[in-house]
Structure formats: structure tokens, C-alpha cells
Scaffold this active site. Structure first.
Site, mmCIF file in Angstrom:
data_model
loop_
_atom_site.group_PDB
_atom_site.id
_atom_site.type_symbol
_atom_site.label_atom_id
_atom_site.label_comp_id
_atom_site.label_asym_id
_atom_site.label_seq_id
_atom_site.Cartn_x
_atom_site.Cartn_y
_atom_site.Cartn_z
ATOM 1 N N GLU A 101 4.385 -5.320 8.443
ATOM 2 C CA GLU A 101 3.011 -5.193 7.914
ATOM 3 C C GLU A 101 2.537 -6.488 7.261
ATOM 4 O O GLU A 101 1.337 -6.670 7.062
ATOM 5 C CB GLU A 101 2.959 -4.074 6.874
ATOM 6 C CG GLU A 101 3.075 -2.687 7.469
ATOM 7 C CD GLU A 101 3.073 -1.590 6.416
ATOM 8 O OE1 GLU A 101 2.959 -0.425 6.774
ATOM 9 O OE2 GLU A 101 3.203 -1.904 5.210
ATOM 10 N N HIS A 150 -1.412 4.540 9.935
ATOM 11 C CA HIS A 150 -0.057 5.115 10.007
ATOM 12 C C HIS A 150 -0.010 6.444 10.751
ATOM 13 O O HIS A 150 0.920 7.222 10.591
ATOM 14 C CB HIS A 150 0.498 5.342 8.605
ATOM 15 C CG HIS A 150 0.696 4.093 7.801
ATOM 16 N ND1 HIS A 150 -0.337 3.339 7.325
ATOM 17 C CD2 HIS A 150 1.826 3.482 7.380
ATOM 18 C CE1 HIS A 150 0.148 2.312 6.631
ATOM 19 N NE2 HIS A 150 1.455 2.374 6.653
ATOM 20 N N HIS A 199 0.820 -1.223 0.000
ATOM 21 C CA HIS A 199 0.000 0.000 0.000
ATOM 22 C C HIS A 199 0.854 1.273 0.000
ATOM 23 O O HIS A 199 0.483 2.266 0.628
ATOM 24 C CB HIS A 199 -0.958 -0.011 1.204
ATOM 25 C CG HIS A 199 -0.251 -0.037 2.538
ATOM 26 N ND1 HIS A 199 -0.661 -0.817 3.594
ATOM 27 C CD2 HIS A 199 0.850 0.624 2.997
ATOM 28 C CE1 HIS A 199 0.132 -0.634 4.630
ATOM 29 N NE2 HIS A 199 1.056 0.251 4.294
ATOM 30 N N HIS A 224 10.216 -4.203 3.979
ATOM 31 C CA HIS A 224 10.718 -2.840 3.778
ATOM 32 C C HIS A 224 11.060 -2.196 5.114
ATOM 33 O O HIS A 224 10.497 -2.532 6.142
ATOM 34 C CB HIS A 224 9.759 -1.958 2.969
ATOM 35 C CG HIS A 224 8.410 -1.683 3.570
ATOM 36 N ND1 HIS A 224 7.456 -2.637 3.780
ATOM 37 C CD2 HIS A 224 7.829 -0.506 3.958
ATOM 38 C CE1 HIS A 224 6.350 -2.079 4.264
ATOM 39 N NE2 HIS A 224 6.560 -0.790 4.401
HETATM 40 C C1 DHB Z 1 5.923 3.789 2.284
HETATM 41 C C2 DHB Z 1 4.891 3.924 3.226
HETATM 42 C C3 DHB Z 1 4.205 2.817 3.670
HETATM 43 O O1 DHB Z 1 3.160 2.904 4.528
HETATM 44 C C4 DHB Z 1 4.560 1.560 3.226
HETATM 45 O O2 DHB Z 1 3.903 0.497 3.745
HETATM 46 C C5 DHB Z 1 5.580 1.411 2.281
HETATM 47 C C6 DHB Z 1 6.266 2.525 1.819
HETATM 48 C C7 DHB Z 1 6.652 4.982 1.771
HETATM 49 O O3 DHB Z 1 6.475 6.063 2.342
HETATM 50 O O4 DHB Z 1 7.393 4.857 0.802
HETATM 51 FE FE FE Z 2 2.664 1.066 5.403
#
Ligand code: DHB
Ligand code: FE
Length: 281
Positions: A239, A59, A12, A192
């Protein structure tokens, strides 16, 4: 009783919203990500779910660090989106499915999950983007029940607990006195890390093993502690707990889950992006 037709998963990343807004789906950077959706659109066009239960993490739009529930369920007639400061256009409100919300809330409390019930709730990119990705044309055709799982501020729930939550939500869906068709969505991941010393961390080997396990051995990821999961997936990669909840929900609907389509692509904005559709069989 309601029918649980299957589960969907998608990353997302907020920049996806901007790409949709600017019509960049065929741009070389975005094409490998957006190309994974047409087979799933076709499947959704055949199945036509009426309702979506959305597992995602807020978030900071609705919950902030001062009040962070581990698990929260929306029980509102409507859910508003708001400006998150990313420059992504705010979307029109989403319609809730109140009767299912309260059935899930009652079922979870009965099964000893001490959730927070939200009769007002703002929904951020993690809730809105999957809906826009899976139903890109026109108004959103499904009503929603948002289920938030904290992956933002420690302590986070461990994988086995999240899987159990998903199972309990699945039992609520399949015992809902309704003739509607329901899909569950997992929003987030995969690996990530956006900040700290390991910013940019991606773990392709783990991600692919995790995606495979959702088809062949759904409890595989419940062996890990939450700290092990952070180590393997990154601080935001946890996540992927949402995918575990989604898969847990499907275990109640039938013998198994058949893969409709999946895709894994690195990177979108420092994130390993993944998409999956599973059909209950
Ligand atoms: C980003 C934000 C998110 O909530 C995520 O799950 C992945 C990447 C971002 O800011 O790039
Ligand atoms: Fe996220």
C-alpha cells in the site's frame, strides 16, 4: 489555475476508526499515533485546501475480486461509506469535486493511462479514515476525488508506473482551470502483512529509508519490481505505493517538497503506522 499546496500520507488501519469513535486518542496504546496529528492540523488550518485527491486502495467494498481495476478514478457528485463488517460507524457521505474528477479522467486517458471511471463509488476505511484524521472536527471541509490503485489482487502495478500515474494526476491538478487549493493524500502502509506465513512482518529499516527518500530522492522506490516491494514491505505493505503516487503528484507543482511533519510508530494492529505532511516549495 488550481494550486497544489502539498501532500499528506497516513496509514489507514480500520481499528483507528473505532479508536476515534470511542475517544481513545489519549489511551497509552493510541497516543503515540494520534499525537502526530496536531502539527499537521495547524499546517492545514493555515493552508486551508478546498479539495483533496485521495490515492488509496479499496479493500473489497466497491471493487471485489471478480472486477479489480488497476487504476480507477471517482467521478461522482457524492461518495457513500458503508458498513465493512468491522463494527466501525458508517460516516456521512463525502462531497465529490466533479469538475476536477473529469479533468483528471480526461488528462489520464490522454496520457495513455487506461483507467476505469466510476460515476458511482462506495468509499471504504482507506478513503474515509485519512479525512477524519486530518479534519477531526465537524463535517469534512473538503471535496474529494478518489483515485484507487489496486494493491489487493495480482497483478499489481509496479512502483515506476504508480509514480508516473501520480505525476500525471499532479499535471491534471495544476492545469485545472480553477482558483481552488488542492492537497493530495496517500492512504496506506507502511510495512505490514496480515496473513500467510509472514503474518506480522514489519520492516522498519525499509520504511524509514522510504520516508526519507520522499524528501531527498523521490524516485528511489521506483527501482524495485512489485515482487521485490512485496518482499520488503509485506503483502499489504505494498500500500505504500500510494505514497509514491502522492509524491509523484508533487513533482509537477514546483521544485521540491518541504517536510512539515512526520511520524513513524510500531505497531498499530500489526502495522507500521506512519504519518507525513509535505509542502510544495
Ligand atoms: C488492517 C487493515 C488494513 O487495511 C491495513 O492497511 C492495515 C491493517 C487490519 O485489519 O488490521
Ligand atoms: Fe489497508
Amino acid at each position: 489555475m488550481a494550486q497544489l499546496i502539498g501532500g499528506l500520507g497516513t496509514s489507514h488501519i480500520p481499528a483507528i476508526g473505532r479508536a476515534i469513535h470511542l475517544g481513545l486518542q489519549q489511551d497509552p496504546y493510541w497516543k503515540p499515533f494520534f499525537d502526530s496529528f496536531p502539527p499537521i492540523h495547524q499546517w492545514l488550518g493555515e493552508k486551508r485546501p478546498d479539495v483533496v485527491v485521495m490515492f488509496y486502495n479499496d479493500h473489497g467494498l466497491n471493487f471485489f475480486l471478480d472486477k479489480m481495476p488497476t487504476f480507477a478514478v471517482g467521478a461522482a457528485p457524492q461518495y457513500n461509506n458503508a458498513d465493512e463488517g468491522w463494527g466501525i460507524p458508517t460516516l456521512a457521505p463525502f462531497q465529490g469535486e466533479l469538475d476536477l474528477s473529469w479533468h483528471i479522467v480526461n488528462t489520464l486517458v490522454e496520457k495513455e493511462f487506461d483507467i476505469v471511471t466510476c460515476q458511482e463509488m462506495l468509499v471504504d476505511h482507506a478513503c474515509t479514515l485519512p479525512l477524519k484524521l486530518f479534519w477531526p472536527e465537524g463535517d469534512c471541509p473538503v471535496t474529494i476525488v478518489p483515485v484507487c490503485i489496486n494493491t489487493v489482487q495480482f497483478p499489481l502495478p509496479k512502483p515506476s508506473r504508480v509514480y508516473a500515474l501520480g505525476k500525471a494526476v499532479g499535471e491534471a491538478i495544476t492545469s485545472w482551470n480553477s482558483d481552488k487549493k488542492v492537497a493530495v493524500i496517500a492512504s496506506g502502509g507502511l510495512s505490514h502483512q496480515l496473513d500467510g506465513e509472514r503474518a506480522g512482518f514489519i520492516n522498519k529499516r525499509f520504511d524509514l529509508q522510504f520516508m526519507e527518500s520522499l524528501q531527498t530522492n523521490p524516485e528511489w522506490a521506483t527501482q524495485f519490481s512489485i515482487h521485490e516491494l512485496v518482499e520488503k514491505t509485506g503483502t499489504q505493505g505494498v500500500e505504500l505505493l500510494m505514497w509514491l503516487a502522492m509524491r509523484g503528484a508533487l513533482t509537477t507543482a514546483g521544485a521540491g517538497a518541504r517536510l512539515v511533519h512526520s511520524n513513524y510508530h510500531i505497531p498499530i494492529s500489526n502495522t507500521a503506522s506512519a504519518v507525513m505532511a509535505l509542502e510544495t516549495v
